[in-house]
Design an enzyme around this catalytic site. Structure first.
Site, PDB file in Angstrom:
ATOM      1  N   HIS A 124      27.595  39.157   6.632  1.00  0.00           N
ATOM      2  CA  HIS A 124      27.828  39.375   8.059  1.00  0.00           C
ATOM      3  C   HIS A 124      26.520  39.337   8.835  1.00  0.00           C
ATOM      4  O   HIS A 124      25.610  40.120   8.553  1.00  0.00           O
ATOM      5  CB  HIS A 124      28.523  40.722   8.263  1.00  0.00           C
ATOM      6  CG  HIS A 124      28.818  41.008   9.695  1.00  0.00           C
ATOM      7  ND1 HIS A 124      28.433  42.171  10.308  1.00  0.00           N
ATOM      8  CD2 HIS A 124      29.450  40.274  10.644  1.00  0.00           C
ATOM      9  CE1 HIS A 124      28.829  42.155  11.564  1.00  0.00           C
ATOM     10  NE2 HIS A 124      29.437  41.014  11.781  1.00  0.00           N
ATOM     11  N   HIS A 148      36.385  34.926  19.811  1.00  0.00           N
ATOM     12  CA  HIS A 148      37.220  35.059  18.614  1.00  0.00           C
ATOM     13  C   HIS A 148      38.574  34.390  18.771  1.00  0.00           C
ATOM     14  O   HIS A 148      39.249  34.107  17.780  1.00  0.00           O
ATOM     15  CB  HIS A 148      37.430  36.541  18.287  1.00  0.00           C
ATOM     16  CG  HIS A 148      36.173  37.232  17.880  1.00  0.00           C
ATOM     17  ND1 HIS A 148      35.519  38.113  18.697  1.00  0.00           N
ATOM     18  CD2 HIS A 148      35.433  37.154  16.748  1.00  0.00           C
ATOM     19  CE1 HIS A 148      34.441  38.568  18.078  1.00  0.00           C
ATOM     20  NE2 HIS A 148      34.359  37.996  16.901  1.00  0.00           N
ATOM     21  N   ARG A 223      23.528  37.049  34.369  1.00  0.00           N
ATOM     22  CA  ARG A 223      23.278  37.149  32.922  1.00  0.00           C
ATOM     23  C   ARG A 223      23.706  38.530  32.462  1.00  0.00           C
ATOM     24  O   ARG A 223      22.973  39.514  32.600  1.00  0.00           O
ATOM     25  CB  ARG A 223      21.787  36.921  32.617  1.00  0.00           C
ATOM     26  CG  ARG A 223      21.421  37.105  31.136  1.00  0.00           C
ATOM     27  CD  ARG A 223      22.161  36.094  30.282  1.00  0.00           C
ATOM     28  NE  ARG A 223      21.847  36.189  28.866  1.00  0.00           N
ATOM     29  CZ  ARG A 223      22.670  36.693  27.953  1.00  0.00           C
ATOM     30  NH1 ARG A 223      23.837  37.200  28.315  1.00  0.00           N
ATOM     31  NH2 ARG A 223      22.353  36.683  26.680  1.00  0.00           N
ATOM     32  N   CYS A 270      15.798  34.023  33.391  1.00  0.00           N
ATOM     33  CA  CYS A 270      16.260  34.288  32.037  1.00  0.00           C
ATOM     34  C   CYS A 270      15.317  33.616  31.042  1.00  0.00           C
ATOM     35  O   CYS A 270      14.816  32.513  31.288  1.00  0.00           O
ATOM     36  CB  CYS A 270      17.679  33.751  31.866  1.00  0.00           C
ATOM     37  SG  CYS A 270      18.358  33.962  30.206  1.00  0.00           S
ATOM     38  N   TYR A 408      14.869  37.580  22.092  1.00  0.00           N
ATOM     39  CA  TYR A 408      13.914  37.311  23.163  1.00  0.00           C
ATOM     40  C   TYR A 408      12.471  37.351  22.665  1.00  0.00           C
ATOM     41  O   TYR A 408      11.617  38.053  23.213  1.00  0.00           O
ATOM     42  CB  TYR A 408      14.130  38.298  24.317  1.00  0.00           C
ATOM     43  CG  TYR A 408      15.493  38.165  24.956  1.00  0.00           C
ATOM     44  CD1 TYR A 408      15.913  36.952  25.478  1.00  0.00           C
ATOM     45  CD2 TYR A 408      16.362  39.243  25.026  1.00  0.00           C
ATOM     46  CE1 TYR A 408      17.169  36.819  26.053  1.00  0.00           C
ATOM     47  CE2 TYR A 408      17.625  39.121  25.600  1.00  0.00           C
ATOM     48  CZ  TYR A 408      18.004  37.895  26.113  1.00  0.00           C
ATOM     49  OH  TYR A 408      19.256  37.758  26.680  1.00  0.00           O
TER      50      TYR A 408
END
Length: 568
Positions: A124, A148, A223, A270, A408
């Site tokens: 996972h 999903h 964002r 961003c 980031y």
């Protein structure tokens, strides 16, 4: 989150447990999908370091190929989907509840099916966060991320099916409807170009950016990492911790009345702005932003410096404190909130202009932009400008948030998901020099009869560095001319330069040039220069990185010239 087919060659995870009710899947196949922050598949065992915190993370870490690109999706199915059949055992919810650990097996339910995902836990991408759903239903977790709701995701899940949930227990589950966590999100302007719906991420059409020096709030790029929280301004409280006077709790009214109101015009960008250009070189993880994940606004509020001084900041604190952490009120289903931090030096500097903003463009903050209070950190990447601010912590340590530690950050072009070590790179704070062409658009057509072309765009540099020049070329960079810069909404306006280190806002630029006589096509290029003589790199490949951040190569658009048919 179940977005990987099991790969039998992954022996590096060690032996996997099997259970009496396990229905073995067929040979594995890799899948990739798009999501709020992760659109492309990437690979390797170090995902656990890079992406620990799925639900606390970027919001939907998706479909990572763990077989080193050796398996690729094609049109020929290589996996048999296990069909629902009455031959599968029937389990009660009580039986499912007993499988909540690796020792006892990890079972979950989804729409009446029972799934043994024990073998998947080690694969996972979000680490042990998946255990939060152990023994229960997936629906509350999957509702947070609309990605999903795709057929191939369900096919992947089907490989782990071991039975059916008892009919009466299924009825009990269905009676408890899972609320859509995004149902209270605000309405958005229809002109925005949506990159992801849940959580909402969108940018305006580029040509609108250069129409206005101050970006209207409605089209300011959006964002979000999580659902937009609904905050009652009357009961809102901001906590400040880590200073000698103990926890300082302030209401919105306190911020407005106890501290002087300060206004700063600042551009936010961003980290993934222009990521789409990196995707053309090699696929990266992240939203496929164009050139408009950047906007400029007037922000008003209390200085963070003033609030920290009121809470007891002084020379003694400066001896040990290094960072100021921020926590938002937006949270995922686990209760994990969005968080980030900035250097204390920036936070307390008189020239830093860090605001606890409660107004944007002269009005209350819109819901999408952090109502009622957000941090505005001029010159710093958008990810540190935490919205819906709930807590400030003065600390010796950076924020432990996923977004600070495992996202980031920039890496070498040669670093991939097999080798990445997020701890080896600093969190992005100041952004590099940037510019882009907003008009004309790539692929536009210009009539020869006009005899000239007007090119417009924006330019900005992080850290308060002022843009001093923008060069524009019509022939791919062979020859150049200097554009005219604009620092207000008044045409041809030329205002004094801001104090050194405090150039927080972008500059819009424009140049009109004659069409080359023989050219049938123009490759228009722009590049900006700041007052430290930082310049944009000419191409993308040398700055490509696996997260697709810090994309600031020369921006290029191709324009065709249409000949005047009447003269032919």
């Amino acid at each position: 989150m179940l977005l990987l087919r099991r790969c039998h060659s992954l022996t590096r995870f060690g032996p996997l447990n099997t259970h009496s009710h396990r229905v073995a899947p067929a040979a594995a196949r890799l899948w990739s999908s798009s999501s709020s922050e992760d659109q492309k598949s990437y690979h390797g065992p170090s995902w656990r370091h890079a992406l620990a915190g799925l639900l606390a993370g970027t919001g939907a870490v998706l479909a990572y190929g763990l077989c080193h690109h050796k398996a690729e999706r094609d049109d020929t199915p290589t996996v048999q989907t296990i069909e629902k059949t009455s031959a599968l055992p029937i389990f009660s919810q009580e039986e499912v509840n007993t499988h909540r650990s690796l020792e006892d097996g990890v079972w979950v339910t989804y729409k009446g099916g029972v799934y043994d995902i024990t073998e998947f836990v080690a694969m996972h991408p979000g680490g042990d966060k998946i255990l939060l759903a152990a023994g229960g239903a997936l629906e509350p977790f999957w509702a947070l991320y609309a990605v999903h709701n795709q057929e191939h995701v369900l096919e992947i899940l089907s490989e782990y099916k071991v039975g059916e949930l008892k009919a009466e227990d299924l009825k009990k589950q269905q009676a408890v409807q899972t609320a859509d966590p995004y149902s209270s999100d605000p309405e958005r302007h229809p002109v925005l170009r949506i990159n992801n719906l849940k959580p909402f991420n969108a940018e305006p059409p580029p040509e609108l950016l250069s129409d206005s020096y101050i970006t209207p709030s409605a089209i300011f790029f959006k964002r979000n990492h999580l659902p937009v929280p609904q905050v009652d301004p009357a009961s809102y409280r901001l906590q400040v911790e880590g200073l000698p006077r103990g926890v300082l709790t302030m209401s919105l009214e306190d911020l407005k009345t106890r501290f002087p109101k300060h206004t700063v015009t600042a551009t936010l960008q961003c980290a993934g702005n222009r990521r789409s250009e990196m995707n053309k070189v090699k696929l990266v993880k992240g939203l496929n932003w164009g050139i408009a994940a950047i906007s400029n606004a007037k922000w008003s509020g209390a200085r963070l410096r003033d609030v920290l001084l009121a809470a007891g900041y002084g020379p003694d604190v400066a001896k040990w404190a290094v960072h100021v952490q921020f926590e938002g009120l937006d949270k995922d289903v686990t209760g994990t909130t969005y968080g980030a931090s900035i250097p204390l030096r920036k936070a307390v500097s008189e020239e830093g202009d860090v605001l606890l903003a409660y107004e944007m463009n002269g009005e209350d903050l819109p819901a999408d932009h952090g109502y009622p209070v957000r941090v505005v950190v001029p010159g710093t990447v958008g990810a540190r400008n935490v919205k819906w601010l709930g807590k400030i912590i003065v600390s010796a340590e950076e924020s432990s948030s996923h977004w600070q530690q495992n996202d980031y950050k920039g890496f070498s072009p040669m670093t991939d998901w097999d080798t990445v070590d997020f701890k080896s790179a600093p969190a992005i704070q100041e952004l590099p020099i940037q510019s882009a062409i907003t008009v004309p658009a790539d692929g536009a057509v210009v009539d020869r009869s006009l005899n000239e072309v007007t090119v417009k765009g924006y330019a900005w540099s992080g850290g308060g560095r002022e843009v001093v020049r923008v060069d524009v070329s019509l022939d791919g960079g062979k020859t150049w001319q200097v554009a005219q810069l604009r620092t207000s909404d008044k045409e041809q306006a030329s205002e004094p330069s801001p104090p050194p280190g405090q150039a927080w806002a972008w500059k819009l630029w424009e140049v009109t040039a004659p069409l080359p006589a023989e050219a049938q096509e123009l490759e228009i290029v722009c590049k900006a220069v700041d007052n430290s003589y930082n310049m944009q790199p000419d191409t993308v490949p040398p700055i490509w990185n696996l997260r697709g951040v810090l994309s600031n190569a020369w921006h290029r658009v191709t324009v065709k010239i249409r000949e005047d048919e009447s003269e032919e």
